[in-house]
Design a protein around this motif. Structure first.
Motif, short mmCIF file in Angstrom:
data_model
loop_
_atom_site.label_atom_id
_atom_site.label_comp_id
_atom_site.label_asym_id
_atom_site.label_seq_id
_atom_site.Cartn_x
_atom_site.Cartn_y
_atom_site.Cartn_z
N PRO A 193 -17.51 -6.79 -1.98
CA PRO A 193 -16.58 -6.39 -1.69
C PRO A 193 -16.57 -5.26 -0.19
O PRO A 193 -17.42 -4.66 -1.18
N PRO A 194 -16.49 -4.47 0.36
CA PRO A 194 -17.20 -3.50 1.33
C PRO A 194 -16.69 -2.51 0.85
O PRO A 194 -15.47 -2.03 0.42
N LYS A 195 -16.58 -1.25 1.27
CA LYS A 195 -16.82 -0.09 1.02
C LYS A 195 -15.67 0.87 0.99
O LYS A 195 -15.20 0.23 2.25
N PHE A 196 -14.53 1.24 0.70
CA PHE A 196 -13.77 1.86 1.21
C PHE A 196 -12.52 1.67 1.53
O PHE A 196 -11.85 1.37 2.22
N ILE A 197 -12.60 0.53 0.76
CA ILE A 197 -11.15 -0.27 0.15
C ILE A 197 -10.09 0.41 -0.41
O ILE A 197 -9.06 -0.10 -0.41
N THR A 198 -10.60 1.03 -1.12
CA THR A 198 -9.82 1.89 -1.93
C THR A 198 -8.16 2.65 -1.30
O THR A 198 -8.87 2.74 -0.50
N PRO A 199 -7.14 2.55 -2.12
CA PRO A 199 -6.33 2.95 -1.69
C PRO A 199 -6.42 4.48 -1.96
O PRO A 199 -6.17 5.35 -0.54
N GLY A 200 -7.35 5.17 -2.39
CA GLY A 200 -8.60 6.88 -2.69
C GLY A 200 -8.97 6.91 -0.72
O GLY A 200 -9.09 7.48 -0.33
N SER A 201 -9.22 6.01 -0.84
CA SER A 201 -10.02 5.81 0.35
C SER A 201 -10.05 5.82 1.64
O SER A 201 -9.90 6.46 2.46
N GLN A 202 -8.94 4.90 1.57
CA GLN A 202 -7.61 4.81 2.36
C GLN A 202 -6.93 6.38 2.77
O GLN A 202 -6.95 6.51 4.25
N LEU A 203 -6.54 7.11 2.15
CA LEU A 203 -6.17 8.32 2.40
C LEU A 203 -6.78 9.51 3.21
O LEU A 203 -6.74 10.19 3.97
N ILE A 204 -7.91 9.45 2.04
CA ILE A 204 -8.88 10.25 2.95
C ILE A 204 -9.31 10.32 4.04
O ILE A 204 -9.85 10.41 5.17
N ILE A 205 -9.88 8.23 4.81
CA ILE A 205 -10.05 8.25 5.85
C ILE A 205 -8.94 8.20 6.87
O ILE A 205 -8.93 8.77 8.15
N CYS A 234 1.05 7.94 12.51
CA CYS A 234 1.30 6.31 12.30
C CYS A 234 0.38 6.27 12.94
O CYS A 234 -0.14 5.21 12.16
N ASN A 235 -0.75 6.17 13.51
CA ASN A 235 -1.49 5.28 14.32
C ASN A 235 -2.58 5.62 13.79
O ASN A 235 -3.45 4.61 13.31
N SER A 236 -2.70 6.59 13.39
CA SER A 236 -4.31 6.54 11.69
C SER A 236 -4.12 5.88 11.01
O SER A 236 -4.79 5.24 10.44
N GLY A 283 1.07 -1.25 -0.33
CA GLY A 283 -0.33 0.11 0.58
C GLY A 283 0.75 1.42 -0.33
O GLY A 283 1.01 2.18 1.31
N ARG A 284 1.53 1.48 -0.87
CA ARG A 284 2.24 2.34 -1.55
C ARG A 284 2.07 4.26 -0.48
O ARG A 284 2.55 4.60 -0.22
N GLU A 285 0.78 4.40 -1.13
CA GLU A 285 0.20 5.49 -0.51
C GLU A 285 0.40 5.43 0.72
O GLU A 285 0.71 6.31 1.62
N LEU A 286 -0.08 4.57 1.81
CA LEU A 286 -0.30 4.95 3.14
C LEU A 286 0.60 4.25 3.63
O LEU A 286 1.46 5.06 5.27
N SER A 287 1.79 3.95 2.97
CA SER A 287 2.80 3.80 3.46
C SER A 287 3.95 4.81 3.47
O SER A 287 4.71 5.18 4.32
#
Length: 890
Positions: A687-699, A663-665, A619-623
């Motif tokens: 698949p559940p919602k908001f599991i795409t990289p973009g969604s993960q970054l927003i969260i 980090c914790n987020s 997960g490059r974005e969150l990494s």
């Protein structure tokens, strides 16, 4: 000369009875009645004289031995003065002064009886009914009229006589009485004196004590007017002046019992710090006090300040010189009258028959005996020849009060002269207006005299009849002098003039002995006064952060100051901060530098291999977000150690919780994504919602924004600024007190700043626990779980260390180090668990960094379900093997 009687003044009944007993009966024959023994010198005007020719006799006997100096010398001084005045053509011309001189025998009651002779002429007596045995009227000699009295010597005698003379308005001039009581013009209005009162003497003695630097002394007084009045005056003046206290005030009885003087010394030693002893006593008492001090082995301990009764006399200190060494004595300023010496040395038995006591003096002075009827002499004493000469065959030294006797007689003569000039202008001899001399008018002339006396000093009187105070100050010295004796060390004329370089004490010491109740307090100590004794105190140290406000008060220094070492004032408290060179900073900085280098290496590796399967799978974005948070965690160490300022404090608030929050987020978003995926797979293949990289970054950014919002609200409510904390490092010893320059972040605000991150950490840990059954070949749940577990342990250890050091003087350093190290360790755990293995594979095992077969979401869920079931069966099997199966073959 015409004679007339003044009207009889009101006389108390007791005095009338006494007069009747003494003089109420005439002389019928030579053997009838008796008359006080006295010296009678004929003259136009008669003066009375009272002298202690004899000492006080033993019980039942009025008179004792003849007193050569105080008695005969003074009496002869009056006779000498009369001769000089009568031979002076300019003073009372054509008027001869006569005298009636009586012996007081140093006893006030006897002197009172004798002095009634002076008022005999003023008593009107009716003798019409008095007859002798033969029927003839009595022959009553007409008594001479005394216009004024010279004397007496002792104050108690003068007081007794003054009470009688006042009734008959007869002026009195004393040559030696110094009691302050006699200055009371309302009680002793006809009394004057040519010597200063003891109130002046007491003032001079107070000035001497203060010049010595003493504030705690004792007093000794002989019972009687002289001693008691002198000490009372000393006490009153010292009380008015302030700064002088009396340790003991001792009175010597008139008839001391055996051991009395030893008790006096013991009492003085009860307050041994009071080494200065003020003594108003007669010669005998002074001598016995010195003897008792010597007997108690206290030579050199006490320093005596003696009144004029001690003066410069040898008799009181004879055989007690060592104890008396250093004694300071006072004596009315006087001079030896050379003309009197010539006069007195020329006296002999042949030319001095007018002095009826001169024969006694002669016998005592030359240690011989004269043939006199009715007198028995000691066996072995030689017979007087009459050829002996004073100061040749005997020792002679002019008595100290001779000058004052002469001045007293001259004062009376000058007053009579002025009165004669005013009342009898141009008249030769005594005119009618001065016959008799009116006493109250004569008193006014006495108070107005002003002339140079026998010693060249002015003779005058104030409104109370007192002479001006003029004293010589002496000290008895033995060491470093050729001849032991009294040395003039100064004088007092309304103020003290002392020569300190002339002072010398016991053993030749030049340092003035101490006579103080309490010694001065040391620097930084306050005086705690002893109740009721203003010269005594205890010294108490101003402790802690107190300084000496004044000599009695300790006060706290302002909060930002500490006292000087000597506690005389306050000085600014040094300001400190955490220095880069401090051991408390070196370790956190070292860990932070290593962490920043490692994080930079990981980021560089991920950027370099951004498109490789491992980087994409992580997960490059969150990494990158997570690595940014790790970097900020390491970076905050430098902000925590940097010198506080407004900007540094703002960045501390911003980044302290932000790094952990990022980090914790990010990790919470990852674990939540994994958990939702596999929970959803159990229910549906959708698949559940908001599991795409973009969604993960927003969260993740939404979670981070909560932290940022709280920080910016904090900025608005309390703008960041620096403070100096003077309470944190304020130990009991103010020398170690320091003010700490720090940001305005309390322990509570710091924990609140981290609290949101801790909540995220705990939530992330919960999701990690729930996702622990997911196969590690499919996700990062287990590494994140291990990261959370370790991070929780680190922060659980951090809390007691952080708050347990709240009372330590090193609190700021310990807490800063603990916080930065804990954050660096948590960042290191995250970096090590999540990214170091990937970097290792990317760099050292690139063959594993390849694309694997892509599986659908359904396949992933099925594989996870199978894995979960296999795991459960394996657990059941292990549990079953632990049980004992029954034997079914039986």
């Amino acid at each position: 000369m015409k004679s007339r009687l003044c009207p009889l003044p009101a006389i108390p009944p007791r005095l009338q009875l006494l007069w009747l007993l003494l003089f109420g009966f005439g002389v019928c024959t030579k053997t009838q009645g008796s008359k006080p023994q006295s010296i009678k010198i004929e003259g136009d005007i008669t003066l009375g004289g009272l002298f202690p020719v004899h000492s006080r006799g033993p019980a039942g006997v009025p008179c004792g031995e003849v007193k050569k100096e105080k008695g005969i010398h003074r009496l002869e001084a009056m006779l000498y003065a009369l001769d000089q005045i009568n031979s002076d053509p300019d003073l009372l011309p054509n008027i001869t002064l006569g005298a009636r001189i009586l012996d007081t025998c140093s006893r006030d009651t006897y002197a009172l009886e004798q002095s009634l002779t002076f008022v005999q002429a003023l008593i009107q007596k009716d003798n019409s009914d008095v007859r002798c045995s033969n029927g003839e009227p009595p022959i009553i000699p007409k008594p001479e009229r005394v216009v004024g009295v010279i004397g007496a010597s002792g104050s108690s005698v003068s007081i007794m006589v003054a009470n009688v003379l006042r009734l008959f308005a007869i002026p009195q001039i004393s040559y030696a009485s110094t009691a302050p009581e006699l200055s009371d013009n309302s009680r002793y209005e006809f009394f004057s004196r040519v010597v200063p009162p003891d109130s002046y003497q007491a003032q001079a003695m107070v000035d001497i004590v203060k010049a010595m630097g003493w504030n705690y002394v004792s007093t000794i007084a002989s019972e009687g007017n002289y001693g008691e009045s002198g000490v009372d005056a000393f006490q009153q003046i010292s009380r008015e002046a302030g700064g002088l206290c009396l340790a003991q005030s001792i009175k010597i009885p008139r008839e001391p019992r055996p051991g009395e003087f030893e008790k006096i010394i013991k009492r003085l030693m009860e307050t041994s710090n009071a080494r200065g002893v003020i003594i108003f006593a007669n010669e005998d008492d002074i001598k016995r006090v010195l003897q008792a001090a010597k007997k108690a082995n206290l030579t050199g301990h006490f320093v005596f300040v003696g009144s004029d009764s001690w003066g410069a006399k040898i008799a009181p200190i004879q055989d007690q010189e060592e104890v008396a060494e250093g004694a300071v004595t006072i004596l009315p300023k006087r001079a030896s009258i050379d003309a009197f010496d010539q006069y007195f040395e020329s006296r002999s038995l042949e030319n001095n028959r007018r002095n009826i006591w001169f024969a006694e003096f002669w016998e005592d002075d030359f240690k011989c005996k004269l043939t006199r009827p009715g007198i028995k002499y000691e066996q072995g004493r030689r017979k007087c020849t009459g050829e002996e000469r004073i100061n040749q065959d005997s020792q002679y030294e002019q008595e100290g009060k001779v000058q004052f006797v002469i001045d007293a007689v001259y004062a009376m003569a000058h007053a009579l002269h002025s009165m004669h000039m005013d009342l009898c202008p141009g008249s030769m001899g005594v005119c009618e207006k001065m016959d008799p001399v009116e006493g109250r008018m004569l008193l006014q002339y006495i108070r107005s005299v002003n002339f140079n006396g026998s010693a060249g000093t002015g003779v005058m009187f104030n409104e109370n009849g007192d002479a001006p105070g003029r004293y010589d100050i002496f000290q008895y010295q033995m060491s470093n002098v050729s001849i032991a004796g009294y040395k003039n060390i100064g004088q007092w004329t309304n103020h003290l003039r002392l020569n300190p370089e002339e002072l010398q004490w016991s053993g030749g010491d030049r340092r003035i002995p101490d006579s103080v109740c309490s010694f001065p307090c040391e620097s930084g100590e306050r005086k705690k006064m002893v109740k009721g004794v203003p010269c005594c105190w205890h010294c108490e140290l101003c402790d802690g952060y107190q300084y000496l406000l004044d000599e009695f008060t300790c006060d706290m220094c302002p909060f930002d100051m500490r006292p000087f070492r000597n506690r005389t004032g306050c000085r600014p408290t040094p300001i400190i901060k955490l220095e880069w060179s401090s051991p408390w900073a070196i370790i956190p900085v070292f860990l932070a530098i290593l962490g920043i280098l490692a994080t930079t290496g990981v980021i560089g590796t991920f950027v370099r291999f951004n498109d490789t399967p491992i980087v994409r799978a992580s997960g490059r974005e969150l990494s990158y977000v997570l690595l940014t948070g790790i970097f900020l965690i390491y970076f905050i160490t430098f902000l925590m150690i940097a010198e506080p300022s407004g900007a540094v404090c703002a960045f501390r608030r911003l980044f302290l919780g932000l790094g952990m929050c990022i980090c914790n987020s990010a990790m919470l978003t990852k674990t939540n994504r994994i958990y939702r995926i596999f929970e959803q797979g159990k229910k549906s293949v959708t698949p559940p919602k908001f599991i795409t990289p973009g969604s993960q970054l927003i969260i993740t950014f939404i979670l981070i924004s909560v932290q940022l919002l709280g920080v910016f609200i904090w900025f608005g409510v309390i703008p960041p600024h620096t403070i100096i904390d003077y309470e944190e490092q304020k130990p009991p010893n103010p020398e170690f007190a320091r003010g700490i320059l720090k940001c305005d972040m309390s322990d509570l605000s710091l924990m609140l700043c981290l609290s949101y991150s801790l909540v995220l950490m705990i939530t992330c840990t919960v999701y990690a626990i729930k996702s622990r059954g997911v196969p590690e070949t499919f996700n990062e749940a287990k590494p994140i779980g291990f990261t959370m577990y370790t991070t929780c342990i680190i922060w659980l250890a951090f809390v007691p260390i952080f708050f347990g050091t709240a009372q330590s003087t090193e609190k700021m350093f310990i807490q800063t180090t603990t916080l930065t190290v804990s954050m660096s360790l948590s960042a290191t755990v995250s970096l090590g668990m999540l990214y170091i293995p990937k970097v290792y594979v990317i760099i050292f095992h690139p063959e594993q960094n390849v694309q694997k077969r892509k599986r659908s979401f359904k396949a992933v869920v099925q594989a996870a379900t199978v894995s979960t079931r296999l795991s459960q069966k394996s657990n059941d099997k292990q549990n079953g093997e632990s049980k004992i199966e029954p034997d079914r073959s039986q």
